[in-house]
Design an enzyme around this catalytic site. Structure first.
Site, PDB file in Angstrom:
ATOM      1  N   GLU A 140       0.859  -1.201   0.000  1.00 38.82           N
ATOM      2  CA  GLU A 140       0.000   0.000   0.000  1.00 38.82           C
ATOM      3  C   GLU A 140       0.884   1.236   0.000  1.00 38.82           C
ATOM      4  OE1 GLU A 140      -2.749  -0.144   3.262  1.00 38.82           O
ATOM      5  OE2 GLU A 140      -3.675  -1.991   2.487  1.00 38.82           O
ATOM      6  N   THR A 171       1.701  -5.729  -9.579  1.00 40.34           N
ATOM      7  CA  THR A 171       1.965  -6.320 -10.895  1.00 40.34           C
ATOM      8  C   THR A 171       0.668  -6.946 -11.426  1.00 40.34           C
ATOM      9  OG1 THR A 171       4.204  -6.773 -10.146  1.00 40.34           O
ATOM     10  CG2 THR A 171       3.495  -7.906 -12.149  1.00 40.34           C
ATOM     11  N   GLU A 253       8.137 -17.494  -3.685  1.00 44.57           N
ATOM     12  CA  GLU A 253       8.306 -16.263  -4.468  1.00 44.57           C
ATOM     13  C   GLU A 253       9.786 -15.866  -4.513  1.00 44.57           C
ATOM     14  OE1 GLU A 253       6.259 -12.846  -2.871  1.00 44.57           O
ATOM     15  OE2 GLU A 253       7.046 -11.517  -4.424  1.00 44.57           O
ATOM     16  N   GLN A 290      43.274  -8.718 -21.042  1.00 46.98           N
ATOM     17  CA  GLN A 290      43.196  -9.375 -19.731  1.00 46.98           C
ATOM     18  C   GLN A 290      42.130  -8.771 -18.805  1.00 46.98           C
ATOM     19  OE1 GLN A 290      46.522  -9.138 -16.943  1.00 46.98           O
ATOM     20  NE2 GLN A 290      46.624 -11.350 -17.013  1.00 46.98           N
ATOM     21  N   HIS A 349      29.963  -4.036 -23.409  1.00 46.71           N
ATOM     22  CA  HIS A 349      29.391  -3.692 -24.713  1.00 46.71           C
ATOM     23  C   HIS A 349      29.773  -2.278 -25.150  1.00 46.71           C
ATOM     24  CE1 HIS A 349      26.910  -7.300 -24.301  1.00 46.71           C
ATOM     25  NE2 HIS A 349      26.504  -7.129 -25.533  1.00 46.71           N
ATOM     26  N   GLY A 350      30.410  -1.504 -24.282  1.00 47.74           N
ATOM     27  CA  GLY A 350      30.795  -0.138 -24.644  1.00 47.74           C
ATOM     28  C   GLY A 350      29.575   0.700 -25.006  1.00 47.74           C
ATOM     29  N   GLY A 374       9.675  -8.278  -3.672  1.00 49.38           N
ATOM     30  CA  GLY A 374       9.621  -9.574  -2.972  1.00 49.38           C
ATOM     31  C   GLY A 374      10.333  -9.550  -1.628  1.00 49.38           C
ATOM     32  N   THR A 376      12.874  -6.445   0.425  1.00 53.17           N
ATOM     33  CA  THR A 376      14.111  -5.736   0.042  1.00 53.17           C
ATOM     34  C   THR A 376      15.353  -6.442   0.603  1.00 53.17           C
ATOM     35  OG1 THR A 376      14.116  -4.360   2.018  1.00 53.17           O
ATOM     36  CG2 THR A 376      12.880  -3.508   0.135  1.00 53.17           C
ATOM     37  N   GLU A 378      17.422  -5.168   2.558  1.00 55.20           N
ATOM     38  CA  GLU A 378      17.519  -4.855   4.001  1.00 55.20           C
ATOM     39  C   GLU A 378      16.647  -5.813   4.814  1.00 55.20           C
ATOM     40  OE1 GLU A 378      16.997  -2.582   1.588  1.00 55.20           O
ATOM     41  OE2 GLU A 378      18.945  -1.585   1.654  1.00 55.20           O
TER      42      GLU A 378
HETATM   43  C1  FAD Z   1       7.875  -3.113 -10.105  1.00 54.99           C
HETATM   44  C2  FAD Z   1       7.296  -3.530  -8.783  1.00 54.99           C
HETATM   45  C3  FAD Z   1       6.362  -4.557  -8.743  1.00 54.99           C
HETATM   46  C4  FAD Z   1       5.788  -4.922  -7.512  1.00 54.99           C
HETATM   47  N1  FAD Z   1       4.797  -5.883  -7.498  1.00 54.99           N
HETATM   48  C5  FAD Z   1       4.101  -6.088  -6.347  1.00 54.99           C
HETATM   49  C6  FAD Z   1       2.963  -6.938  -6.322  1.00 54.99           C
HETATM   50  O1  FAD Z   1       2.588  -7.556  -7.339  1.00 54.99           O
HETATM   51  N2  FAD Z   1       2.250  -7.060  -5.175  1.00 54.99           N
HETATM   52  C7  FAD Z   1       2.612  -6.397  -4.035  1.00 54.99           C
HETATM   53  O2  FAD Z   1       1.929  -6.535  -3.029  1.00 54.99           O
HETATM   54  N3  FAD Z   1       3.703  -5.605  -4.008  1.00 54.99           N
HETATM   55  C8  FAD Z   1       4.448  -5.420  -5.134  1.00 54.99           C
HETATM   56  N4  FAD Z   1       5.547  -4.597  -5.133  1.00 54.99           N
HETATM   57  C9  FAD Z   1       5.913  -3.917  -3.901  1.00 54.99           C
HETATM   58  C10 FAD Z   1       7.219  -4.391  -3.278  1.00 54.99           C
HETATM   59  O3  FAD Z   1       7.046  -5.658  -2.698  1.00 54.99           O
HETATM   60  C11 FAD Z   1       7.623  -3.311  -2.263  1.00 54.99           C
HETATM   61  O4  FAD Z   1       8.010  -2.156  -3.003  1.00 54.99           O
HETATM   62  C12 FAD Z   1       8.742  -3.745  -1.351  1.00 54.99           C
HETATM   63  O5  FAD Z   1       8.318  -4.788  -0.504  1.00 54.99           O
HETATM   64  C13 FAD Z   1       9.258  -2.582  -0.472  1.00 54.99           C
HETATM   65  O6  FAD Z   1       8.222  -1.908   0.140  1.00 54.99           O
HETATM   66  P1  FAD Z   1       8.133  -0.301   0.022  1.00 54.99           P
HETATM   67  O7  FAD Z   1       8.260   0.044  -1.419  1.00 54.99           O
HETATM   68  O8  FAD Z   1       6.910   0.160   0.714  1.00 54.99           O
HETATM   69  O9  FAD Z   1       9.401   0.236   0.764  1.00 54.99           O
HETATM   70  P2  FAD Z   1       9.530   0.521   2.344  1.00 54.99           P
HETATM   71  O10 FAD Z   1       9.041  -0.629   3.115  1.00 54.99           O
HETATM   72  O11 FAD Z   1       8.917   1.851   2.615  1.00 54.99           O
HETATM   73  O12 FAD Z   1      11.102   0.620   2.481  1.00 54.99           O
HETATM   74  C14 FAD Z   1      11.850   1.782   2.085  1.00 54.99           C
HETATM   75  C15 FAD Z   1      13.312   1.517   2.387  1.00 54.99           C
HETATM   76  O13 FAD Z   1      13.484   1.298   3.807  1.00 54.99           O
HETATM   77  C16 FAD Z   1      14.091   0.053   4.039  1.00 54.99           C
HETATM   78  N5  FAD Z   1      13.570  -0.562   5.259  1.00 54.99           N
HETATM   79  C17 FAD Z   1      12.289  -0.796   5.607  1.00 54.99           C
HETATM   80  N6  FAD Z   1      12.228  -1.412   6.788  1.00 54.99           N
HETATM   81  C18 FAD Z   1      13.499  -1.563   7.222  1.00 54.99           C
HETATM   82  C19 FAD Z   1      14.106  -2.129   8.382  1.00 54.99           C
HETATM   83  N7  FAD Z   1      13.375  -2.718   9.335  1.00 54.99           N
HETATM   84  N8  FAD Z   1      15.457  -2.101   8.482  1.00 54.99           N
HETATM   85  C20 FAD Z   1      16.225  -1.535   7.496  1.00 54.99           C
HETATM   86  N9  FAD Z   1      15.709  -1.005   6.385  1.00 54.99           N
HETATM   87  C21 FAD Z   1      14.366  -1.009   6.243  1.00 54.99           C
HETATM   88  C22 FAD Z   1      13.734  -0.797   2.811  1.00 54.99           C
HETATM   89  O14 FAD Z   1      14.650  -1.871   2.668  1.00 54.99           O
HETATM   90  C23 FAD Z   1      13.833   0.240   1.714  1.00 54.99           C
HETATM   91  O15 FAD Z   1      15.177   0.408   1.328  1.00 54.99           O
HETATM   92  C24 FAD Z   1       6.175  -4.261  -6.322  1.00 54.99           C
HETATM   93  C25 FAD Z   1       7.159  -3.254  -6.377  1.00 54.99           C
HETATM   94  C26 FAD Z   1       7.702  -2.876  -7.577  1.00 54.99           C
HETATM   95  C27 FAD Z   1       8.712  -1.754  -7.589  1.00 54.99           C
END
Ligand code: FAD
Length: 390
Positions: A140, A171, A253, A290, A349-350, A374, A376, A378
């Site tokens: 969300e 997605t 996943e 090399q 590939h330059g 899927g 991050t 982190e």
């Molecule tokens: C192209 C694309 C397709 C996607 N498809 C789907 C989908 O089909 N269904 C779905 O539900 N979601 C989907 N997502 C969402 C995706 O799973 C989330 O973007 C991802 O889980 C990260 O959540 P966020 O974007 O809210 O980042 P946030 O959770 O807000 O995180 C922001 C940053 O803070 C870091 N962070 C957060 N918590 C911590 C912590 N405890 N410690 C250290 N660092 C932290 C994160 O690693 C990140 O670097 C998709 C995203 C993209 C970009």
């Protein structure tokens, strides 16, 4: 053994892959090369691939590899699905792989595992044929990594629930006929207050497509739910037990993301070695300098290490063992490696690497998603840190 890192000659059946899986791989590789790859530039340009691709994959049985025959699947299990995912990376379109993968590997599995027989007949059976397309809606605007922070809510009414809220980055979010959606059913319940509903596209459901860096052929969208009525029988699994449903499919996943990255690295190293043998500078093929030879050698090692950890996780997973730690490690190592290996391929590939014609610029853009989607990098490190007792 001499040869490119991912050619059939360099490959031997490694458990859990059998010769049968390797024969299957050859068929998928041919299909991807003849029916998907030639279309990838067009799909990327249009930022969309036609729904007919789902129908064609369904017709060939590729959408139902792990599902039982009684639902129209192939009953081939997870290993066949793993082969399919690895090979699909050779389509050259991360968006295409993502759209198909979201349907088969994150939207349908919760219905398969937690759905009632009626739900399976309604969504899984046409989903396996490619006639209905699914999406998984968890993220969300205000809650990604922290799933407990979901705000989309379901309120009980006569005979069912009314859902309000918004999902983002979903997605297949524009084309999906059904969205397997996580909602809050007990606002104060944290992880224990989440439930899943299968929401069909209809009144109160609106999608808007998002523009993005890579994965362009896929439709990533924000989906708004405004007073959407769902009947009791659209609840998936038990009320307030949705967090377990999320956890149940995460391993698969993440393993598939690792397999996709392994497929992508193999494919691009292969192409880049060919390029390095053809392209000449200072009187010889650049691959015979090399610095380039060593760079390719180093990345071949990264591929092999990533592949071995991924296959090891897959073996544990299909054996039914607890593979959380290994799958998390595989997801972490492969996604960053894929981006870095592909970036090195682009460099080799330059100027051609920067041109769209050579497709490597697209591959690098697509690969950047890996350390974010899927779960991050982190979050992977958090899971691993905790598994170390920290
Ligand atoms: C192209 C694309 C397709 C996607 N498809 C789907 C989908 O089909 N269904 C779905 O539900 N979601 C989907 N997502 C969402 C995706 O799973 C989330 O973007 C991802 O889980 C990260 O959540 P966020 O974007 O809210 O980042 P946030 O959770 O807000 O995180 C922001 C940053 O803070 C870091 N962070 C957060 N918590 C911590 C912590 N405890 N410690 C250290 N660092 C932290 C994160 O690693 C990140 O670097 C998709 C995203 C993209 C970009």
């Amino acid at each position: 053994m001499k040869g490119l890192p991912d050619t059939p000659a360099a490959r031997r059946p490694i458990p859990p892959f059998t010769q049968e899986h390797e024969d299957f791989r050859e068929g998928v590789r041919r299909f991807v090369a003849t029916e998907l790859r030639p279309k990838a530039p067009e799909y990327e340009e249009n930022e969309w691939f036609p729904n007919d691709v789902f129908l064609r994959c369904g017709e060939l049985g590729y959408l139902g590899l792990k599902f039982e025959e009684k639902y129209g699947g192939q009953g081939g299990g997870y290993v066949a699905d793993a082969v399919w995912t690895e090979e699909l990376a050779r389509s050259g379109s991360g968006g295409l792989s993502a759209g198909i993968g979201a349907h088969t590997s994150i939207a349908m599995p919760p219905i398969w595992k937690f759905g009632t027989e009626e739900q399976k007949q309604r969504y899984l059976v046409p989903g396996i044929r490619g006639e209905k397309i699914g999406a998984l809606g968890i993220t969300e605007p205000g809650a990604g990594s922290d799933v407990a922070g979901l705000r989309t809510r379901a309120e009980r009414v006569d005979g069912g629930f009314v859902i309000n809220g918004e999902k983002t980055y979903i997605t297949n979010g524009v084309r999906a006929d059904f969205i397997v959606t996580a909602v809050k059913t007990t606002p104060e319940g944290g992880h224990q207050g989440i439930s899943f509903f299968v929401i069909e596209r209809g009144e109160g459901v609106t999608s808007s497509k998002l523009e993005k860096m890579g994965w362009r052929a896929s439709d990533t969208a924000t989906i708004a739910f405004e007073d959407v009525y769902v009947s009791e029988d659209q609840l998936l699994g038990e009320l307030n037990r949705g967090f377990y449903l999320i956890m149940a499919n995460f391993q698969w996943e993440r393993l598939l993301m690792a397999l996709g990255a392994v497929g992508s690295m193999g494919w691009w190293l292969e192409r880049t070695i060919e390029f390095a043998l053809e392209r000449k500078a200072f009187g010889r093929a650049i691959g015979h300098h090399q610095a380039i030879r060593h760079k390719l050698a180093e990345h071949a090692v990264r591929l092999e290490a990533a592949r071995d950890l991924t296959y090891h996780s897959l073996r544990l997973f299909v054996d039914g063992q607890d593979a959380v730690r290994e799958v998390t490690m595989a997801k972490l190592i492969t996604q960053r490696a894929n981006f870095e290996v592909l970036d090195a391929c682009l460099q080799i590939h330059g100027g051609a690497g920067y041109m769209r014609e050579y497709e490597i610029e697209r591959a690098v853009r697509d690969a950047r998603l890996g350390p974010i989607g899927g779960g991050t990098d982190e979050i992977m490190r958090e899971i691993l840190g905790k598994s170390l007792g920290l």
